[in-house]
Design a protein around this motif. Structure first.
Motif, mmCIF file in Angstrom:
data_model
loop_
_atom_site.group_PDB
_atom_site.id
_atom_site.type_symbol
_atom_site.label_atom_id
_atom_site.label_comp_id
_atom_site.label_asym_id
_atom_site.label_seq_id
_atom_site.Cartn_x
_atom_site.Cartn_y
_atom_site.Cartn_z
ATOM 1 N N ASP A 10 -15.985 52.048 -7.969
ATOM 2 C CA ASP A 10 -15.163 51.754 -7.454
ATOM 3 C C ASP A 10 -14.712 50.548 -7.382
ATOM 4 O OD1 ASP A 10 -16.565 51.822 -5.288
ATOM 5 O OD2 ASP A 10 -16.228 53.856 -4.571
ATOM 6 N N GLU A 11 -13.471 50.576 -5.833
ATOM 7 C CA GLU A 11 -12.732 49.382 -5.662
ATOM 8 C C GLU A 11 -12.311 49.360 -4.223
ATOM 9 O OE1 GLU A 11 -9.436 45.530 -6.662
ATOM 10 O OE2 GLU A 11 -11.560 45.754 -7.303
ATOM 11 N N HIS A 12 -12.421 48.350 -3.213
ATOM 12 C CA HIS A 12 -12.244 49.109 -2.212
ATOM 13 C C HIS A 12 -11.917 47.572 -1.328
ATOM 14 C CE1 HIS A 12 -13.637 52.737 -1.906
ATOM 15 N NE2 HIS A 12 -14.515 53.264 -2.517
ATOM 16 N N ALA A 13 -10.120 47.922 -0.810
ATOM 17 C CA ALA A 13 -10.166 46.340 0.458
ATOM 18 C C ALA A 13 -9.340 46.718 1.649
ATOM 19 C CB ALA A 13 -8.998 46.112 -0.873
ATOM 20 N N ILE A 14 -9.501 45.327 2.157
ATOM 21 C CA ILE A 14 -8.799 45.890 3.852
ATOM 22 C C ILE A 14 -8.601 44.681 4.290
ATOM 23 C CG2 ILE A 14 -11.105 45.197 4.699
ATOM 24 C CD1 ILE A 14 -10.747 47.259 6.678
ATOM 25 N N VAL A 15 -7.600 44.303 5.065
ATOM 26 C CA VAL A 15 -6.730 42.741 5.513
ATOM 27 C C VAL A 15 -7.803 42.528 6.890
ATOM 28 C CG1 VAL A 15 -4.662 41.830 5.995
ATOM 29 C CG2 VAL A 15 -5.091 43.067 4.119
ATOM 30 N N VAL A 16 -7.447 41.711 6.839
ATOM 31 C CA VAL A 16 -8.413 41.354 8.251
ATOM 32 C C VAL A 16 -7.889 40.375 8.725
ATOM 33 C CG1 VAL A 16 -10.545 40.738 9.122
ATOM 34 C CG2 VAL A 16 -10.764 42.426 7.471
ATOM 35 N N ALA A 17 -7.347 40.715 10.374
ATOM 36 C CA ALA A 17 -7.124 39.631 11.168
ATOM 37 C C ALA A 17 -7.517 38.416 11.585
ATOM 38 C CB ALA A 17 -6.110 40.133 12.245
ATOM 39 N N ALA A 18 -8.422 37.894 10.604
ATOM 40 C CA ALA A 18 -9.890 36.677 10.668
ATOM 41 C C ALA A 18 -8.602 35.655 9.360
ATOM 42 C CB ALA A 18 -10.509 37.208 10.802
ATOM 43 N N THR A 108 -12.579 42.305 -0.192
ATOM 44 C CA THR A 108 -12.664 43.365 -1.236
ATOM 45 C C THR A 108 -13.791 43.162 -1.266
ATOM 46 O OG1 THR A 108 -10.157 42.595 -2.712
ATOM 47 C CG2 THR A 108 -11.559 44.255 -3.581
ATOM 48 N N ALA A 109 -14.211 44.775 -1.967
ATOM 49 C CA ALA A 109 -15.984 45.393 -1.976
ATOM 50 C C ALA A 109 -15.889 45.540 -3.855
ATOM 51 C CB ALA A 109 -16.167 46.375 -1.568
ATOM 52 N N GLU A 110 -15.906 45.465 -4.564
ATOM 53 C CA GLU A 110 -15.872 46.683 -6.014
ATOM 54 C C GLU A 110 -17.850 46.981 -6.049
ATOM 55 O OE1 GLU A 110 -14.543 44.102 -9.862
ATOM 56 O OE2 GLU A 110 -16.267 44.023 -10.309
ATOM 57 N N SER A 111 -17.174 47.702 -6.779
ATOM 58 C CA SER A 111 -18.815 48.774 -6.761
ATOM 59 C C SER A 111 -19.220 48.784 -8.263
ATOM 60 C CB SER A 111 -18.902 50.048 -6.299
ATOM 61 O OG SER A 111 -18.645 50.001 -4.819
ATOM 62 N N VAL A 135 -16.909 57.235 1.453
ATOM 63 C CA VAL A 135 -16.593 56.744 2.758
ATOM 64 C C VAL A 135 -17.456 55.651 2.956
ATOM 65 C CG1 VAL A 135 -17.500 58.488 4.632
ATOM 66 C CG2 VAL A 135 -16.567 59.264 3.255
ATOM 67 N N GLY A 136 -18.829 55.658 2.639
ATOM 68 C CA GLY A 136 -19.658 54.746 3.063
ATOM 69 C C GLY A 136 -18.922 53.586 3.010
ATOM 70 N N MET A 137 -18.331 52.812 2.043
ATOM 71 C CA MET A 137 -17.752 51.597 1.754
ATOM 72 C C MET A 137 -16.550 51.302 3.204
ATOM 73 S SD MET A 137 -19.817 49.789 -0.506
ATOM 74 C CE MET A 137 -18.608 49.123 -0.639
#
Length: 149
Positions: A10-18, A108-111, A135-137
Protein backbone atom coordinates in the motif's frame (compact mmCIF):
# COMPACT_ATOMS: atom_id res chain seq x y z
CA UNK A 1 15.51 -9.69 -3.24
CA UNK A 2 15.64 -6.10 -4.51
CA UNK A 3 13.16 -3.70 -2.93
CA UNK A 4 11.60 -2.85 -6.31
CA UNK A 5 10.89 -6.58 -6.80
CA UNK A 6 8.85 -6.79 -3.60
CA UNK A 7 5.10 -6.60 -4.26
CA UNK A 8 3.42 -3.29 -3.37
CA UNK A 9 1.28 -3.57 -0.24
CA UNK A 10 0.00 0.00 0.00
CA UNK A 11 0.87 3.67 -0.11
CA UNK A 12 -0.22 6.46 2.22
CA UNK A 13 0.41 10.19 1.96
CA UNK A 14 -0.12 13.30 4.04
CA UNK A 15 0.50 17.01 3.47
CA UNK A 16 2.48 18.63 6.27
CA UNK A 17 2.54 22.37 6.93
CA UNK A 18 6.32 22.40 7.28
CA UNK A 19 9.44 22.45 5.15
CA UNK A 20 11.45 19.36 4.26
CA UNK A 21 13.99 19.95 7.07
CA UNK A 22 11.27 19.86 9.72
CA UNK A 23 9.53 16.86 8.12
CA UNK A 24 12.83 14.95 7.99
CA UNK A 25 13.43 15.63 11.70
CA UNK A 26 9.81 14.77 12.54
CA UNK A 27 10.02 11.52 10.57
CA UNK A 28 13.13 10.37 12.43
CA UNK A 29 11.58 11.27 15.80
CA UNK A 30 8.28 9.57 14.97
CA UNK A 31 10.00 6.38 13.84
CA UNK A 32 12.15 6.29 16.97
CA UNK A 33 9.00 6.77 19.05
CA UNK A 34 6.91 4.21 17.16
CA UNK A 35 9.62 1.55 17.22
CA UNK A 36 10.86 2.25 20.74
CA UNK A 37 12.57 -0.71 22.35
CA UNK A 38 9.85 -1.22 24.96
CA UNK A 39 7.26 -2.87 22.73
CA UNK A 40 8.76 -3.48 19.35
CA UNK A 41 12.03 -5.08 20.47
CA UNK A 42 10.12 -7.93 22.13
CA UNK A 43 7.87 -8.34 19.11
CA UNK A 44 10.89 -8.28 16.77
CA UNK A 45 12.50 -11.06 18.83
CA UNK A 46 9.29 -13.09 18.93
CA UNK A 47 8.88 -13.17 15.14
CA UNK A 48 12.60 -13.60 14.44
CA UNK A 49 13.42 -10.21 12.94
CA UNK A 50 16.96 -9.79 11.65
CA UNK A 51 17.27 -6.40 13.40
CA UNK A 52 15.94 -6.48 16.93
CA UNK A 53 17.03 -3.24 18.57
CA UNK A 54 17.86 0.41 17.95
CA UNK A 55 21.39 1.21 16.90
CA UNK A 56 23.38 3.62 14.80
CA UNK A 57 23.26 7.35 14.32
CA UNK A 58 20.31 9.63 14.94
CA UNK A 59 18.73 11.23 13.03
CA UNK A 60 18.42 8.00 11.08
CA UNK A 61 21.16 7.37 8.54
CA UNK A 62 22.29 4.44 6.41
CA UNK A 63 23.10 1.53 8.72
CA UNK A 64 20.90 2.74 11.60
CA UNK A 65 18.44 0.16 12.91
CA UNK A 66 15.05 0.13 14.55
CA UNK A 67 13.43 -3.05 15.87
CA UNK A 68 12.44 -4.91 12.69
CA UNK A 69 14.16 -2.51 10.26
CA UNK A 70 17.53 -1.41 8.90
CA UNK A 71 18.04 1.90 7.09
CA UNK A 72 19.35 1.00 3.63
CA UNK A 73 19.22 4.52 2.21
CA UNK A 74 18.85 7.97 3.72
CA UNK A 75 18.83 11.10 1.60
CA UNK A 76 18.10 13.88 4.13
CA UNK A 77 14.99 15.92 3.38
CA UNK A 78 14.07 13.63 0.44
CA UNK A 79 13.92 9.86 1.05
CA UNK A 80 14.33 7.26 3.78
CA UNK A 81 14.30 3.55 2.89
CA UNK A 82 13.90 0.88 5.57
CA UNK A 83 14.16 -2.85 4.96
CA UNK A 84 13.53 -5.84 7.18
CA UNK A 85 12.81 -9.52 7.36
CA UNK A 86 11.58 -12.14 9.78
CA UNK A 87 10.19 -15.66 9.70
CA UNK A 88 7.03 -14.67 7.85
CA UNK A 89 7.99 -11.80 5.57
CA UNK A 90 10.61 -9.74 3.76
CA UNK A 91 9.55 -6.10 3.55
CA UNK A 92 10.51 -2.51 2.86
CA UNK A 93 9.10 0.85 3.84
CA UNK A 94 10.04 3.91 1.77
CA UNK A 95 9.30 7.46 2.88
CA UNK A 96 9.49 10.27 0.33
CA UNK A 97 9.30 14.00 1.08
CA UNK A 98 8.23 16.30 -1.75
CA UNK A 99 8.13 20.10 -1.74
CA UNK A 100 4.53 21.24 -2.35
CA UNK A 101 4.69 24.97 -1.58
CA UNK A 102 6.62 27.25 0.76
CA UNK A 103 6.50 25.53 4.15
CA UNK A 104 4.37 22.66 2.83
CA UNK A 105 5.57 19.16 2.10
CA UNK A 106 3.97 15.92 1.02
CA UNK A 107 5.13 12.83 2.90
CA UNK A 108 4.49 9.48 1.23
CA UNK A 109 4.97 6.07 2.82
CA UNK A 110 5.16 3.09 0.46
CA UNK A 111 5.07 -0.44 1.87
CA UNK A 112 6.29 -3.48 -0.07
CA UNK A 113 6.45 -7.06 1.17
CA UNK A 114 6.43 -10.70 0.33
CA UNK A 115 4.84 -13.32 2.60
CA UNK A 116 6.11 -16.75 1.55
CA UNK A 117 4.47 -20.03 2.44
CA UNK A 118 1.40 -20.88 4.46
CA UNK A 119 2.69 -19.16 7.62
CA UNK A 120 3.50 -16.04 5.59
CA UNK A 121 0.01 -16.02 4.09
CA UNK A 122 -1.57 -16.29 7.53
CA UNK A 123 0.67 -13.50 8.83
CA UNK A 124 -0.35 -11.32 5.86
CA UNK A 125 -4.03 -11.87 6.67
CA UNK A 126 -3.39 -10.95 10.28
CA UNK A 127 -1.39 -7.79 9.59
CA UNK A 128 -2.64 -6.54 6.22
CA UNK A 129 -6.03 -8.23 5.87
CA UNK A 130 -7.37 -6.89 9.18
CA UNK A 131 -6.45 -3.31 8.25
CA UNK A 132 -4.00 -3.09 11.15
CA UNK A 133 -1.09 -2.11 8.92
CA UNK A 134 -3.08 0.73 7.28
CA UNK A 135 -4.16 2.07 10.68
CA UNK A 136 -0.58 1.95 11.92
CA UNK A 137 0.71 3.78 8.85
CA UNK A 138 -1.91 6.53 9.16
CA UNK A 139 -1.03 6.97 12.84
CA UNK A 140 2.67 7.13 12.02
CA UNK A 141 2.14 9.79 9.35
CA UNK A 142 -0.06 11.80 11.72
CA UNK A 143 2.69 11.61 14.33
CA UNK A 144 5.20 12.94 11.80
CA UNK A 145 2.83 15.83 11.03
CA UNK A 146 2.42 16.73 14.72
CA UNK A 147 6.18 16.62 15.34
CA UNK A 148 6.96 18.63 12.19
CA UNK A 149 4.42 21.45 12.30
Amino acid sequence: MEIAALPLVDEHAIVVAAGADDVWRGLSEALDGAFSPFGMAGYARLIGSADRRESGPRPLAEGSTLPGFRVVSAVPRRELVLRGSHRFSTYALTFRIEHVAPDRSRLTAESRATFPGLAGGLYRRLVIGTGGHAVGMRRLLSSVRRRSE
